[in-house]
Motif scaffolding. Sequence first.
Motif, PDB file in Angstrom:
ATOM      1  N   UNK A 199       0.942  -1.341   0.109  1.00  0.00           N
ATOM      2  CA  UNK A 199       0.080   0.019  -0.031  1.00  0.00           C
ATOM      3  C   UNK A 199       0.949   1.403   0.101  1.00  0.00           C
ATOM      4  N   UNK A 200       2.044   1.463   0.633  1.00  0.00           N
ATOM      5  CA  UNK A 200       2.846   2.352   0.723  1.00  0.00           C
ATOM      6  C   UNK A 200       3.441   2.653  -0.496  1.00  0.00           C
ATOM      7  N   UNK A 201       3.845   1.496  -1.341  1.00  0.00           N
ATOM      8  CA  UNK A 201       4.363   1.773  -2.606  1.00  0.00           C
ATOM      9  C   UNK A 201       3.326   2.371  -3.491  1.00  0.00           C
ATOM     10  N   UNK A 202       2.106   1.601  -3.441  1.00  0.00           N
ATOM     11  CA  UNK A 202       1.182   2.224  -4.375  1.00  0.00           C
ATOM     12  C   UNK A 202       0.801   3.611  -4.199  1.00  0.00           C
ATOM     13  N   UNK A 203       0.607   4.183  -2.943  1.00  0.00           N
ATOM     14  CA  UNK A 203       0.346   5.527  -2.528  1.00  0.00           C
ATOM     15  C   UNK A 203       1.532   6.582  -3.283  1.00  0.00           C
ATOM     16  N   UNK A 204       2.813   5.912  -3.072  1.00  0.00           N
ATOM     17  CA  UNK A 204       3.941   6.594  -3.753  1.00  0.00           C
ATOM     18  C   UNK A 204       3.691   7.025  -5.188  1.00  0.00           C
ATOM     19  N   UNK A 205       3.115   5.505  -5.697  1.00  0.00           N
ATOM     20  CA  UNK A 205       3.360   5.487  -7.286  1.00  0.00           C
ATOM     21  C   UNK A 205       2.084   6.329  -7.922  1.00  0.00           C
ATOM     22  N   UNK A 206       1.028   6.354  -7.261  1.00  0.00           N
ATOM     23  CA  UNK A 206      -0.047   7.215  -7.575  1.00  0.00           C
ATOM     24  C   UNK A 206       0.216   8.622  -7.588  1.00  0.00           C
ATOM     25  N   UNK A 207       0.984   8.962  -6.440  1.00  0.00           N
ATOM     26  CA  UNK A 207       1.179  10.393  -6.157  1.00  0.00           C
ATOM     27  C   UNK A 207       2.271  10.762  -7.475  1.00  0.00           C
ATOM     28  N   UNK A 208       3.214  10.062  -7.749  1.00  0.00           N
ATOM     29  CA  UNK A 208       4.247  10.394  -8.740  1.00  0.00           C
ATOM     30  C   UNK A 208       3.545  10.396  -9.991  1.00  0.00           C
ATOM     31  N   UNK A 209       2.719   9.552 -10.189  1.00  0.00           N
ATOM     32  CA  UNK A 209       1.986   9.483 -11.421  1.00  0.00           C
ATOM     33  C   UNK A 209       1.221  10.766 -11.644  1.00  0.00           C
ATOM     34  N   UNK A 210       0.381  11.216 -10.591  1.00  0.00           N
ATOM     35  CA  UNK A 210      -0.383  12.514 -10.506  1.00  0.00           C
ATOM     36  C   UNK A 210       0.482  13.839 -10.873  1.00  0.00           C
ATOM     37  N   UNK A 211       1.740  13.786 -10.102  1.00  0.00           N
ATOM     38  CA  UNK A 211       2.803  15.023 -10.366  1.00  0.00           C
ATOM     39  C   UNK A 211       3.046  14.917 -12.020  1.00  0.00           C
ATOM     40  N   UNK A 212       3.383  13.575 -12.380  1.00  0.00           N
ATOM     41  CA  UNK A 212       3.790  13.535 -13.678  1.00  0.00           C
ATOM     42  C   UNK A 212       2.759  14.025 -14.709  1.00  0.00           C
ATOM     43  N   UNK A 213       1.452  13.797 -14.597  1.00  0.00           N
ATOM     44  CA  UNK A 213       0.639  14.221 -15.299  1.00  0.00           C
ATOM     45  C   UNK A 213       0.218  15.686 -15.381  1.00  0.00           C
ATOM     46  N   UNK A 214       0.410  16.218 -14.103  1.00  0.00           N
ATOM     47  CA  UNK A 214       0.370  17.823 -13.970  1.00  0.00           C
ATOM     48  C   UNK A 214       1.309  18.458 -14.455  1.00  0.00           C
ATOM     49  N   UNK A 215       2.567  17.984 -14.481  1.00  0.00           N
ATOM     50  CA  UNK A 215       3.677  18.655 -15.220  1.00  0.00           C
ATOM     51  C   UNK A 215       3.462  18.535 -16.774  1.00  0.00           C
ATOM     52  N   UNK A 216       3.075  17.611 -17.259  1.00  0.00           N
ATOM     53  CA  UNK A 216       2.826  17.290 -18.656  1.00  0.00           C
ATOM     54  C   UNK A 216       1.697  18.227 -19.094  1.00  0.00           C
TER      55      UNK A 216
END
Length: 225
Positions: A199-216
């Motif tokens: 779950x901790x890995x999933x949380x970090x992964x989703x947040x990183x994805x959100x940040x990446x989409x935001x930056x794009x």
Amino acid sequence: MDYGRFQQLARLQYGNINDYIKQLKTFLEEKAERVNKASNEGEVIASIDVTDSDMNDLLNDLVKWSDVNSKQFIYNALFIKTNSFLEWGLIESCRLGAIYIGDKFIEYNKDRGIDKAKNYLQEKLNITINSGKEWSRFKVNQDVRNMIVHNGSNIVVDYTKDVKDQPIYKTVITNKKAFYLTETGFVYINDMDYIQESHNWAVDFVQQTLDAVTNELKKRGIRWT
């Protein structure tokens, strides 16, 4: 829903799940300790007049069996919940990203689940998912999660073959720390720490994805809030 609100919702969701994991872990550990202590001291059947020692042992074993099996079913349900969060987070990232770029994620038909999200992010939003140890675990967990949900927690899908010849057998047997496989093919999650770490890995992964989409989106000059 805009990206800002979605990030708030995602944080709330994974925060709630994380709190639930910790609370449930503490509860089960305390419950198991009480059962073991009571069993060892003969308190489990204190309210039952039993003089036969074999019956006494049988009842105590039954209590322990019930405790273990209850834990297994609870772990499986919690495992499903945490993995559903990962899929929800990635797919929502794609769906909202698609809205901002004028696309429709629902019409994207390459693969399913987290693989569909990964392909969409790469093809439509120029975001590459790192296929490292986290993604490898997510894939394993998704396969096991789908088996639990769609096949009653049993790996047997071809009844003409042995358990060892089933498609997901190797996936389960090579992760013995997390998954317990019975002789008849039933699978139970047996490690709460594995659920927490995933779950901790999933949380970090989703947040990183959100940040990446935001930056794009920002690179493309697309306004978002």
